[in-house]
Design an enzyme around this catalytic site. Sequence first.
Site, PDB file in Angstrom:
ATOM      1  N   TYR A 176       0.853  -1.186   0.000  1.00 43.66           N
ATOM      2  CA  TYR A 176       0.000   0.000   0.000  1.00 43.66           C
ATOM      3  C   TYR A 176       0.891   1.238   0.000  1.00 43.66           C
ATOM      4  O   TYR A 176       1.719   1.404   0.897  1.00 43.66           O
ATOM      5  CB  TYR A 176      -0.908   0.021   1.235  1.00 43.66           C
ATOM      6  N   ASP A 209       9.652   3.850   0.063  1.00 41.79           N
ATOM      7  CA  ASP A 209       8.518   4.483   0.721  1.00 41.79           C
ATOM      8  C   ASP A 209       8.751   4.339   2.224  1.00 41.79           C
ATOM      9  O   ASP A 209       8.572   3.260   2.785  1.00 41.79           O
ATOM     10  CB  ASP A 209       7.222   3.797   0.278  1.00 41.79           C
ATOM     11  N   LYS A 229       2.998  11.206   7.432  1.00 41.34           N
ATOM     12  CA  LYS A 229       2.558  10.904   8.802  1.00 41.34           C
ATOM     13  C   LYS A 229       3.200  11.781   9.875  1.00 41.34           C
ATOM     14  O   LYS A 229       3.155  13.000   9.773  1.00 41.34           O
ATOM     15  CB  LYS A 229       2.768   9.415   9.079  1.00 41.34           C
TER      16      LYS A 229
HETATM   17  C1  LIG Z   1       3.596   2.987   3.286  1.00 42.57           C
HETATM   18  C2  LIG Z   1       2.600   4.065   3.034  1.00 42.57           C
HETATM   19  N1  LIG Z   1       2.757   4.860   1.971  1.00 42.57           N
HETATM   20  C3  LIG Z   1       1.881   5.850   1.711  1.00 42.57           C
HETATM   21  C4  LIG Z   1       0.796   6.064   2.518  1.00 42.57           C
HETATM   22  C5  LIG Z   1      -0.155   7.153   2.179  1.00 42.57           C
HETATM   23  O1  LIG Z   1       0.003   8.229   3.046  1.00 42.57           O
HETATM   24  P1  LIG Z   1      -1.215   9.266   3.224  1.00 42.57           P
HETATM   25  O2  LIG Z   1      -2.297   8.543   3.951  1.00 42.57           O
HETATM   26  O3  LIG Z   1      -0.599  10.395   4.015  1.00 42.57           O
HETATM   27  O4  LIG Z   1      -1.620   9.682   1.862  1.00 42.57           O
HETATM   28  C6  LIG Z   1       0.596   5.272   3.638  1.00 42.57           C
HETATM   29  C7  LIG Z   1      -0.553   5.487   4.531  1.00 42.57           C
HETATM   30  O5  LIG Z   1      -0.900   4.700   5.365  1.00 42.57           O
HETATM   31  C8  LIG Z   1       1.519   4.236   3.902  1.00 42.57           C
HETATM   32  O6  LIG Z   1       1.370   3.414   4.945  1.00 42.57           O
END
Ligand SMILES: Cc1ncc(COP(=O)(O)O)c(C=O)c1O
Length: 320
Positions: free
Chosen positions: A44, A124, A151
Amino acid sequence: MCERFHALERVRFCNSGTEANVFAVGAARAFTGRSDILVVDGAYHGGVLAFRGESPLNVPYPTHRVIYNDVQAAVERIEALGGELAAVLVEPMIGAGGCIPADGAFLRGLREATRETGALLIFDEVMTSRLTAGGLQGYHRITPDLVTFGKYLGGGLTFGAFGGRAGIMERFDPGRADSWAHAGTFNNNILTMTAGYVSLSEVYTPEAADAFFERGNDFRASLAQAVAAIDAPVQITGLGSMMAFHFAHQAPSAPGGARQIPPGLYELIHLDMIERGQFYARRGMINLALPTTDAALDAFRAALTDTLEVRAPIIRQLVG
Ligand SMILES: Cc1ncc(COP(=O)(O)O)c(C=O)c1O
């Protein structure tokens, strides 16, 4: 951030982790002049970059998937895609997909293969940057070309960031005639920047981040020990303050194993835990927050142990 996360030579701020990943992948495609991306099945990376099953809402990049931690298959795929592949987008520990840590060999294999073919490696670290002072890039001592964040780094406000190699990021320099536009009404907004600066410099200092990592590891070990004493197939995975439990006989090395488990089992345990006054993400994910006391951790462990003991017969029946 550039002091903390060694792959960051330059960084740009946006408003969410999703946005950071969209910009990082877009930058990789523009920089390489290539189209395709490679991701991990079950990963994700945001609302429009979700690779559990098929999402009709995803950004329509030509996308290939590999199995997490299968280094040989991933390297072969990267080599086969060759000059078509713009980027590999990967979490150095799968977060929402079950807090499954990457083998160092998997990440090093991705690093070497992408370097050979000219694709960019994007970590990521939206979730994992909280793990140790330098995130998992620091923990594994691997330097991706680009990294994305989100976050907690905004001090509790809406936040995203992406950055990495100066030679890539300088293409965003608005002083260049051919600069890539990075527009956004709330990019760099003063409220988030201030909250983020204060939280990194006064609250989640490098020392605090390293201590929190150790505290999470200790708690996970104690949870795993308590759960191992129960006659039911339950495994705990994770690193530092992020962990998850899985209904399985062996700890999974990639997302997806839990798919065979009827979703009702996760719901049942979740409701049992709420009844005992405890909360975590329903899919089995447990994230510690800085103010969590030792007494709260003890209470959580006791409640989960009790719940799993009570439900052991049904877990054994469903998992086999
Ligand atoms: C690994 C990862 N990348 C990207 C995101 C997306 O971030 P946002 O919710 O700030 O768009 C998340 C959100 O949980 C995540 O866990």
